[in-house]
Design a protein around this motif. Structure first.
Motif, PDB file in Angstrom:
ATOM      1  N   ASP A   1      26.716  57.470  55.032  1.00  0.00           N
ATOM      2  CA  ASP A   1      28.035  57.268  54.424  1.00  0.00           C
ATOM      3  C   ASP A   1      28.479  55.811  54.451  1.00  0.00           C
ATOM      4  O   ASP A   1      29.676  55.515  54.402  1.00  0.00           O
ATOM      5  CB  ASP A   1      29.085  58.123  55.153  1.00  0.00           C
ATOM      6  CG  ASP A   1      28.804  59.609  55.007  1.00  0.00           C
ATOM      7  OD1 ASP A   1      28.276  59.992  53.943  1.00  0.00           O
ATOM      8  OD2 ASP A   1      29.090  60.366  55.954  1.00  0.00           O
ATOM      9  N   THR A   2      27.523  54.909  54.582  1.00  0.00           N
ATOM     10  CA  THR A   2      27.859  53.475  54.587  1.00  0.00           C
ATOM     11  C   THR A   2      28.698  53.131  53.364  1.00  0.00           C
ATOM     12  O   THR A   2      28.380  53.543  52.243  1.00  0.00           O
ATOM     13  CB  THR A   2      26.574  52.634  54.571  1.00  0.00           C
ATOM     14  OG1 THR A   2      25.773  53.008  55.683  1.00  0.00           O
ATOM     15  CG2 THR A   2      26.898  51.161  54.660  1.00  0.00           C
ATOM     16  N   SER A   3      29.761  52.371  53.570  1.00  0.00           N
ATOM     17  CA  SER A   3      30.688  52.069  52.469  1.00  0.00           C
ATOM     18  C   SER A   3      31.109  50.606  52.496  1.00  0.00           C
ATOM     19  O   SER A   3      31.092  49.951  53.543  1.00  0.00           O
ATOM     20  CB  SER A   3      31.944  52.955  52.556  1.00  0.00           C
ATOM     21  OG  SER A   3      32.611  52.760  53.790  1.00  0.00           O
ATOM     22  N   LEU A   4      31.483  50.112  51.322  1.00  0.00           N
ATOM     23  CA  LEU A   4      31.962  48.733  51.217  1.00  0.00           C
ATOM     24  C   LEU A   4      33.375  48.628  51.771  1.00  0.00           C
ATOM     25  O   LEU A   4      34.190  49.544  51.634  1.00  0.00           O
ATOM     26  CB  LEU A   4      31.946  48.275  49.758  1.00  0.00           C
ATOM     27  CG  LEU A   4      30.560  47.993  49.186  1.00  0.00           C
ATOM     28  CD1 LEU A   4      30.615  47.963  47.663  1.00  0.00           C
ATOM     29  CD2 LEU A   4      30.004  46.681  49.731  1.00  0.00           C
ATOM     30  N   THR A   5      33.659  47.474  52.379  1.00  0.00           N
ATOM     31  CA  THR A   5      34.995  47.213  52.936  1.00  0.00           C
ATOM     32  C   THR A   5      35.275  45.721  52.858  1.00  0.00           C
ATOM     33  O   THR A   5      34.491  44.958  52.286  1.00  0.00           O
ATOM     34  CB  THR A   5      35.072  47.711  54.397  1.00  0.00           C
ATOM     35  OG1 THR A   5      36.425  47.587  54.857  1.00  0.00           O
ATOM     36  CG2 THR A   5      34.159  46.897  55.303  1.00  0.00           C
ATOM     37  N   SER A   6      36.401  45.283  53.422  1.00  0.00           N
ATOM     38  CA  SER A   6      36.770  43.863  53.375  1.00  0.00           C
ATOM     39  C   SER A   6      35.822  43.039  54.227  1.00  0.00           C
ATOM     40  O   SER A   6      35.435  43.443  55.333  1.00  0.00           O
ATOM     41  CB  SER A   6      38.210  43.670  53.866  1.00  0.00           C
ATOM     42  OG  SER A   6      39.116  44.336  53.017  1.00  0.00           O
TER      43      SER A   6
ATOM     44  N   SER B   1      33.317  43.347  50.152  1.00  0.00           N
ATOM     45  CA  SER B   1      32.385  42.234  50.373  1.00  0.00           C
ATOM     46  C   SER B   1      31.695  42.331  51.735  1.00  0.00           C
ATOM     47  O   SER B   1      31.231  41.330  52.276  1.00  0.00           O
ATOM     48  CB  SER B   1      33.121  40.895  50.249  1.00  0.00           C
ATOM     49  OG  SER B   1      34.147  40.795  51.223  1.00  0.00           O
ATOM     50  N   ALA B   2      31.642  43.531  52.301  1.00  0.00           N
ATOM     51  CA  ALA B   2      30.919  43.793  53.545  1.00  0.00           C
ATOM     52  C   ALA B   2      30.666  45.299  53.617  1.00  0.00           C
ATOM     53  O   ALA B   2      31.292  46.081  52.901  1.00  0.00           O
ATOM     54  CB  ALA B   2      31.713  43.310  54.760  1.00  0.00           C
ATOM     55  N   TYR B   3      29.734  45.699  54.522  1.00  0.00           N
ATOM     56  CA  TYR B   3      29.443  47.130  54.674  1.00  0.00           C
ATOM     57  C   TYR B   3      29.944  47.640  56.026  1.00  0.00           C
ATOM     58  O   TYR B   3      29.742  46.998  57.070  1.00  0.00           O
ATOM     59  CB  TYR B   3      27.942  47.391  54.553  1.00  0.00           C
ATOM     60  CG  TYR B   3      27.527  47.672  53.124  1.00  0.00           C
ATOM     61  CD1 TYR B   3      27.709  48.947  52.576  1.00  0.00           C
ATOM     62  CD2 TYR B   3      26.984  46.682  52.324  1.00  0.00           C
ATOM     63  CE1 TYR B   3      27.343  49.215  51.263  1.00  0.00           C
ATOM     64  CE2 TYR B   3      26.612  46.942  51.009  1.00  0.00           C
ATOM     65  CZ  TYR B   3      26.796  48.216  50.486  1.00  0.00           C
ATOM     66  OH  TYR B   3      26.444  48.480  49.178  1.00  0.00           O
ATOM     67  N   TYR B   4      30.568  48.825  55.958  1.00  0.00           N
ATOM     68  CA  TYR B   4      31.043  49.491  57.180  1.00  0.00           C
ATOM     69  C   TYR B   4      30.074  50.636  57.539  1.00  0.00           C
ATOM     70  O   TYR B   4      29.666  51.411  56.673  1.00  0.00           O
ATOM     71  CB  TYR B   4      32.443  50.068  56.985  1.00  0.00           C
ATOM     72  CG  TYR B   4      32.924  50.850  58.194  1.00  0.00           C
ATOM     73  CD1 TYR B   4      33.324  50.191  59.350  1.00  0.00           C
ATOM     74  CD2 TYR B   4      32.922  52.244  58.178  1.00  0.00           C
ATOM     75  CE1 TYR B   4      33.734  50.910  60.474  1.00  0.00           C
ATOM     76  CE2 TYR B   4      33.327  52.972  59.295  1.00  0.00           C
ATOM     77  CZ  TYR B   4      33.742  52.289  60.446  1.00  0.00           C
ATOM     78  OH  TYR B   4      34.140  52.994  61.552  1.00  0.00           O
TER      79      TYR B   4
ATOM     80  N   TYR C   1      24.658  51.684  64.680  1.00  0.00           N
ATOM     81  CA  TYR C   1      25.748  50.707  64.894  1.00  0.00           C
ATOM     82  C   TYR C   1      27.035  51.221  64.275  1.00  0.00           C
ATOM     83  O   TYR C   1      27.024  51.834  63.196  1.00  0.00           O
ATOM     84  CB  TYR C   1      25.350  49.371  64.271  1.00  0.00           C
ATOM     85  CG  TYR C   1      26.455  48.331  64.153  1.00  0.00           C
ATOM     86  CD1 TYR C   1      26.912  47.632  65.261  1.00  0.00           C
ATOM     87  CD2 TYR C   1      27.026  48.050  62.911  1.00  0.00           C
ATOM     88  CE1 TYR C   1      27.907  46.684  65.144  1.00  0.00           C
ATOM     89  CE2 TYR C   1      28.024  47.099  62.777  1.00  0.00           C
ATOM     90  CZ  TYR C   1      28.468  46.420  63.899  1.00  0.00           C
ATOM     91  OH  TYR C   1      29.465  45.475  63.773  1.00  0.00           O
ATOM     92  N   LYS C   2      28.164  50.976  64.952  1.00  0.00           N
ATOM     93  CA  LYS C   2      29.470  51.315  64.414  1.00  0.00           C
ATOM     94  C   LYS C   2      30.282  50.030  64.264  1.00  0.00           C
ATOM     95  O   LYS C   2      30.583  49.354  65.256  1.00  0.00           O
ATOM     96  CB  LYS C   2      30.223  52.291  65.318  1.00  0.00           C
ATOM     97  CG  LYS C   2      31.554  52.740  64.704  1.00  0.00           C
ATOM     98  CD  LYS C   2      32.276  53.742  65.610  1.00  0.00           C
ATOM     99  CE  LYS C   2      33.576  54.193  64.941  1.00  0.00           C
ATOM    100  NZ  LYS C   2      34.345  55.129  65.811  1.00  0.00           N
ATOM    101  N   GLY C   3      30.615  49.696  63.029  1.00  0.00           N
ATOM    102  CA  GLY C   3      31.371  48.468  62.765  1.00  0.00           C
ATOM    103  C   GLY C   3      31.051  47.936  61.381  1.00  0.00           C
ATOM    104  O   GLY C   3      30.554  48.661  60.505  1.00  0.00           O
ATOM    105  N   VAL C   4      31.312  46.645  61.173  1.00  0.00           N
ATOM    106  CA  VAL C   4      31.153  46.010  59.861  1.00  0.00           C
ATOM    107  C   VAL C   4      30.141  44.870  59.970  1.00  0.00           C
ATOM    108  O   VAL C   4      30.080  44.176  61.000  1.00  0.00           O
ATOM    109  CB  VAL C   4      32.501  45.471  59.344  1.00  0.00           C
ATOM    110  CG1 VAL C   4      32.377  45.007  57.884  1.00  0.00           C
ATOM    111  CG2 VAL C   4      33.596  46.524  59.453  1.00  0.00           C
TER     112      VAL C   4
END
Length: 597
Positions: free
Chosen positions: A433-438, A446-449, A572-575
């Motif tokens: 479920d990786t998704s784009l975020t700030s 412009s980053a992946y969460y 990993y959990k984060g951005v």
């Protein structure tokens, strides 16, 4: 401008102005101005003459006091009619030394004062020029809706010729032979003013009342010749003078002249105004803005300059002053007009020095250091400049990408996708479920969460053999669990290497040589991490702290994996943002440049 070059012998005084707001709140639609009372204090005067001072009795001879509220960019002149605009004007009550004026809120202003010996009405002063005795200006100031009182100082200057320069010395000596000696010394001024042109009228001009400026070495009355004149500008100060010609018909103006006659009736040389043409048939338009490199350009050299070109000469639209190079402390320096950042309007500032050409049509931006490689660069200028007719430019910007470092094997800026923007095309596959975020610069998508439960990105074909390499990325962890990998180079727990979390610390795990423990990981905070291997030594960097190094390392790569460890057992959990993979070990200064940008 010419204020500091007034003739020797001018008399200075300090006039304190106390400004109090008018009583009561204004209605909402009147909040742009406020009525203020100016209280003039003429005590404690000083003089430029060492042996005299301005007494209250001397100033009491001046029966009319004209007070003007003007924008702060106006230049002082003894001619009270020689100004572009006046927000308010009124005569001071000489009995209680007070005057009421309507002052704009949140606007840089000055108070100008003019003293006359004769008694005049405001109509008398407006309808014709009257001789000024003293004049002066305050420091710039502004008021707001909460201003209760304000104290200002004014330096008064006495107009040359309004006092007597004749010195009569009579010495009478009485003794046995009566001897009376009378010596009268009268100075006669025979030096005529000298005029030079400062700024010609732009030609052709669509302005039927164009500006013109000239310099006079002495103050005096202005006379006009030819087809040009200015009823509102009839007196020149010593120094630079800005005038506005009266309405001019369309046509050519080759023979306009200006002369100045000083108080001793000395007449200057006729100043020939540079020939100009008035053409109002085509309306003046807003200047256009062109960037180089252009918006969307790629492979831009990192060592080049950036230019912003205007279709006509421009000036500051803050105070109409001429633009200058960006020297420190210069309010009109072009450095204050330009934004230069990495990635976009939210990115890190890129240091530069700005210059403008003599024609005021091209701004050159010279970055202090080379631009970062394979990096988007954002440059912008706001609606901060205008042409001579007052047409303000439309705010404009451009974004271009610098040339790629040839040692980049893959670069993932994560700007809306997981694609490699190098020519190698090593695009990542998105799993879970990786998704784009700030991103780290707050720009959206412009980053992946990664949520820590099966999310990862991976590439596993056409992996080159690395003898040397560098991995750099930005991470913002949400948890501090063990083995939570931000990047790993293999799919076996005993091979390759990985950048991960070891409890509360950032950590480098290697297949040979000792592991490297970095600083404590701060949750919800962006951290820059880089790891290099030169074939012998490993060096790890975090933010801009001192690097940690040891012998040994690994050259084993069979995949690029982001968000999952080598064993496939921890996520990993984060951005994560801006992952770069190089086929060489970058230097410490190169790592520092990556971090700074």
């Amino acid at each position: 401008m010419g204020f500091k070059r007034i003739l020797l012998g001018v008399l200075f005084g300090i006039v304190l102005l106390f400004v109090f707001t008018g009583c009561g709140d204004l209605e909402p639609d009147m909040q742009d101005t406020r009525t203020v009372n100016l209280n003039m204090d003429f005590h404690s005067k000083s003089s430029s003459r060492s042996s005299s001072s301005v007494s209250a009795a001397e100033l009491s001879q001046y029966n009319t006091h004209l007070i003007l509220a003007l924008p702060s960019w106006e230049y002082l002149t003894s001619n009270y009619r020689n100004y572009y605009s006046s927000f308010a004007q009124e005569l001071m009550n000489t009995a209680d030394k007070k005057v009421g004026l309507e002052i704009p809120l949140n606007t840089q202003m000055k108070i100008f004062a003019f003293l006359f010996k004769d008694t005049y009405t405001l109509s008398d002063l407006i309808s014709g020029y009257q001789e000024v005795g003293y004049y002066g200006e305050s420091q710039p100031f502004s008021i707001d809706a909460q201003t209760n009182d304000l104290s200002l100082g004014i330096n008064l200057i006495q107009v040359p010729g309004t006092d007597t320069d004749t010195d009569t010395d009579t010495d009478t000596d009485t003794d046995t032979d009566t001897d009376t000696d009378t010596d009268t010394d009268t100075d006669t001024d025979t030096t005529a003013p000298v005029l030079t042109e400062v700024t010609a009228v732009s030609s052709p001009t669509s302005d039927s009342t164009p500006d013109y400026s000239f310099n006079s070495t002495k103050a005096g009355n202005i006379s006009y010749g030819g087809l040009c004149s200015s009823n509102n500008h009839t007196y020149a100060i010593s120094g630079d003078n800005i005038i506005i010609f009266d309405y001019l018909n369309d046509g050519n103006y080759p023979s306009c002249t200006i002369t100045v006659t000083d108080s001793a009736e000395n007449i200057s040389n006729p100043l020939s105004v540079t020939t100009f043409t008035v053409d109002t048939s085509t309306p003046d338009t807003t200047p256009t803005v062109t960037f180089s490199p252009t918006n969307g350009a790629n492979e831009v050299p990192i060592s080049g300059n950036i230019t912003i070109t205007f279709s006509e000469a421009v000036r500051s639209n803050i105070d109409n002053n001429e633009l200058t190079n960006s020297y420190s402390g210069d309010a009109n320096g072009v450095g204050s007009l330009i934004t230069l950042r990495s990635n976009n309007t939210y990115g890190a500032n890129i240091a530069y020095y700005g210059t403008i050409n003599s024609e005021k049509t091209v701004i050159t931006i010279d970055p202090t250091n080379n631009l970062p490689q394979s990096q988007a660069v954002y440059v912008a200028i706001g609606a901060t400049v205008e042409d001579s007719a007052g047409n303000v430019i439309t705010a404009a910007n451009a974004t271009f990408t610098t040339t790629m470092d040839p040692s980049l094997e893959a670069f993932y800026p994560f700007n809306g996708n997981a694609e490699d923007i190098t020519s190698n095309g090593r695009d990542l596959t998105v799993s879970g479920d990786t998704s784009l975020t700030s991103g780290k610069d707050n720009s959206s998508n412009s980053a992946y969460y990664f949520d820590g439960t099966g999310d990862y990105l991976e590439y596993e074909t056409n992996i080159p053999s690395f003898d040397n390499y560098t991995i750099s990325l930005w991470a913002k962890p949400d948890s501090s669990g063990t083995y939570e990998a931000m990047f790993s180079s293999y799919n076996d727990s005993g091979r390759g290497f990985q950048i991960d979390l070891d409890g509360s610390n950032f950590h480098i795990r290697k297949s040979s040589g000792g592991n490297i423990v970095l600083s404590t990981a701060q949750l919800e905070v962006w951290t820059f991490i880089a790891f290099t291997y030169d074939g012998t030594n490993s060096i790890a960097y975090i933010n801009n702290e001192s690097p940690v190094s040891d012998a040994g390392g690994t050259t084993e790569f069979n995949r690029f994996r982001i968000g999952m460890n080598r064993a496939g057992s921890a996520y990993y959990k984060g951005v994560i943002d801006e992952l770069r993979i190089y086929n060489r070990a970058l230097t410490a200064s190169e790592i520092s440049s990556l971090y700074a940008n």
